[in-house]
Design an enzyme around this catalytic site. Structure first.
Site, PDB file in Angstrom:
ATOM      1  N   GLU A  71       0.545  -1.194   0.141  1.00 51.96           N
ATOM      2  CA  GLU A  71      -0.283  -0.084   0.215  1.00 51.96           C
ATOM      3  C   GLU A  71       0.720   1.047   0.133  1.00 51.96           C
ATOM      4  O   GLU A  71       2.456   1.247   0.526  1.00 51.96           O
ATOM      5  CB  GLU A  71      -0.351  -0.195   1.075  1.00 51.96           C
ATOM      6  CG  GLU A  71      -0.193  -0.350   2.388  1.00 51.96           C
ATOM      7  CD  GLU A  71      -1.215   0.491   3.520  1.00 51.96           C
ATOM      8  OE1 GLU A  71      -1.910   1.702   4.157  1.00 51.96           O
ATOM      9  OE2 GLU A  71      -0.402  -0.009   5.027  1.00 51.96           O
ATOM     10  N   LYS A 109      -3.709  -2.975  15.123  1.00 57.63           N
ATOM     11  CA  LYS A 109      -2.954  -2.103  16.480  1.00 57.63           C
ATOM     12  C   LYS A 109      -4.115  -2.031  17.283  1.00 57.63           C
ATOM     13  O   LYS A 109      -5.103  -2.368  17.519  1.00 57.63           O
ATOM     14  CB  LYS A 109      -2.490  -0.829  16.432  1.00 57.63           C
ATOM     15  CG  LYS A 109      -1.204  -0.456  15.591  1.00 57.63           C
ATOM     16  CD  LYS A 109      -0.929   1.481  15.426  1.00 57.63           C
ATOM     17  CE  LYS A 109      -0.203   1.401  15.186  1.00 57.63           C
ATOM     18  NZ  LYS A 109       0.482   1.614  13.420  1.00 57.63           N
TER      19      LYS A 109
HETATM   20  N1  PSU Z   1      -3.014   0.866  11.045  1.00 54.25           N
HETATM   21  C1  PSU Z   1      -1.401   1.220  10.983  1.00 54.25           C
HETATM   22  N2  PSU Z   1      -0.819   1.788  10.323  1.00 54.25           N
HETATM   23  C2  PSU Z   1      -1.412   2.503   9.059  1.00 54.25           C
HETATM   24  C3  PSU Z   1      -2.784   1.898   9.124  1.00 54.25           C
HETATM   25  C4  PSU Z   1      -3.638   1.339   9.624  1.00 54.25           C
HETATM   26  O1  PSU Z   1      -0.686   0.471  11.818  1.00 54.25           O
HETATM   27  O2  PSU Z   1      -0.911   3.478   8.289  1.00 54.25           O
HETATM   28  C5  PSU Z   1      -3.572   3.049   7.510  1.00 54.25           C
HETATM   29  C6  PSU Z   1      -3.949   1.643   6.644  1.00 54.25           C
HETATM   30  O3  PSU Z   1      -3.434   1.798   5.630  1.00 54.25           O
HETATM   31  C7  PSU Z   1      -4.950   0.951   7.078  1.00 54.25           C
HETATM   32  C8  PSU Z   1      -5.582   2.348   7.026  1.00 54.25           C
HETATM   33  O4  PSU Z   1      -5.738   0.800   5.866  1.00 54.25           O
HETATM   34  O5  PSU Z   1      -4.992   3.098   7.634  1.00 54.25           O
HETATM   35  C9  PSU Z   1      -7.294   1.990   7.545  1.00 54.25           C
HETATM   36  O6  PSU Z   1      -8.135   3.337   8.108  1.00 54.25           O
HETATM   37  P1  PSU Z   1      -9.509   3.196   8.314  1.00 54.25           P
HETATM   38  O7  PSU Z   1      -8.993   2.617  10.061  1.00 54.25           O
HETATM   39  O8  PSU Z   1      -9.900   4.379   8.038  1.00 54.25           O
HETATM   40  O9  PSU Z   1      -9.475   2.372   7.650  1.00 54.25           O
END
Ligand code: PSU
Ligand code: MN
Length: 307
Positions: A30, A164
């Site tokens: 990504e 996380k």
């Molecule tokens: N978790 C991490 N680092 C990140 C992300 C998640 O430890 O950079 C990023 C990833 O791109 C993941 C996104 O797909 O956040 C998820 O965001 P949301 O919770 O808004 O779906």
């Protein structure tokens, strides 16, 4: 190339297209993690370099996904990477069509967007740091990351260090069960919690080798459902759960106090955790991302051996 790729005008880098045509291993990644939304400079460039090198060392071709100049891309040039490192528009799977139709200058793909673009390009393995999941407080906010639905909707193996622990990890695992995504632990009995190897949640199935992971994807009952492979952070880089939990709680409280909602929640909390840990979280983040990229290359190699 799939019909989706043609319809959306997907641009696949030559090196990636050649590897796919020859059935050689490719690992998608990504762009959000490498952008301002994921990691601060200069750690983001180091993360990119180490992940790319780990994929190549494992005999696979790296394929970072992003939207640039209104086009969805799989596989980037060095100039493209410079743009990703300063990128700041977060694009989930549902946002990709909007970014294309409105010709956004840049869009940094999350896990959901990347898994979708990987599938469109014909790539079966994707590596990242941690996935999004069910947020704590979901009963009031309804906040569930689109990453989970994407795992259930594209036949791709996602290699990650779990999610996380600021998320609701028990409910994230329940959700993955409900939507039919197989969850595997890489030589590990626990669902990894990103900085920590375990927070005491058992993983449904332990696997010992890449050939088994490839076999699970091959044997799927639903044509369009992927596999989640949880790889624990290497022991030397681990931050124990009891050391990070209070800092995560302070980051969550700050997000609630600031009234942050929607896609801004995750980047806000990530930045606060960095601040709360005085940057100690960064080396851990780089180590786990690099390790995941190496395991993903093994899985991609095992899948090409099955072809
Ligand atoms: N978790 C991490 N680092 C990140 C992300 C998640 O430890 O950079 C990023 C990833 O791109 C993941 C996104 O797909 O956040 C998820 O965001 P949301 O919770 O808004 O779906
Ligand atoms: Mn959300």
């Amino acid at each position: 190339m799939t019909s989706t790729a043609a319809r959306i005008g997907l641009v696949v880098a030559d090196e990636v297209a050649t590897a796919l045509a020859e059935g050689r291993p490719v690992v998608a990644m990504e762009s959000t993690i490498f952008s301002n939304l994921g990691l601060p400079a200069p750690g983001n460039r180091e993360a990119f370099d180490r992940c790319e090198a780990a994929v190549r060392a494992g005999g696979a071709v790296p394929a970072v996904t992003a939207l640039l100049d209104g086009r969805p891309r799989v596989g980037l040039t060095a100039d493209d990477v410079d743009r990703v490192l300063t990128g700041s528009s977060k694009v989930a799977e549902r946002d990709v069509p909007v970014a294309i139709a409105q010709r956004w200058a840049e869009g940094m793909t999350t896990v959901s967007a990347s898994v979708a673009l990987a599938h469109a390009a014909g790539i079966e393995v994707f590596a990242t740091g941690g996935i999004g999941g069910v947020h704590r407080g979901v009963d009031t906010t309804g906040d569930i990351s689109a990453d989970l639905d994407a795992l259930a909707s594209h036949p791709v193996v996602t290699v990650c260090a779990g999610a996380k622990a600021f998320l609701d990890l028990p409910r994230t695992l329940e959700h993955l069960e409900a939507i039919g995504v197989p969850v595997l632990g890489w030589r590990h009995d626990w669902f990894p919690a990103f900085y920590s190897r375990s927070v005491g949640l058992p993983v449904p199935h332990r696997v010992e080798d890449a050939a088994t992971v490839a076999g699970v994807l091959r044997a799927r009952l639903r044509e369009d459902t992927g596999v989640l492979l949880g790889v624990p952070i290497p022991e030397a880089a681990e931050i124990p759960a009891e050391e990070i939990e209070a800092k995560m709680l302070r980051a969550l409280a700050a997000a609630a106090e600031a009234g942050v909602t929607g896609p801004k929640v995750t980047p806000f909390i990530l930045a606060r955790i960095e601040a709360e840990t005085d940057g100690e979280s960064i080396p851990a983040n780089l180590a786990l991302a690099e390790n995941n990229a190496a395991v993903a290359a093994e899985v991609a190699t095992a899948l090409s051996a099955l072809r």
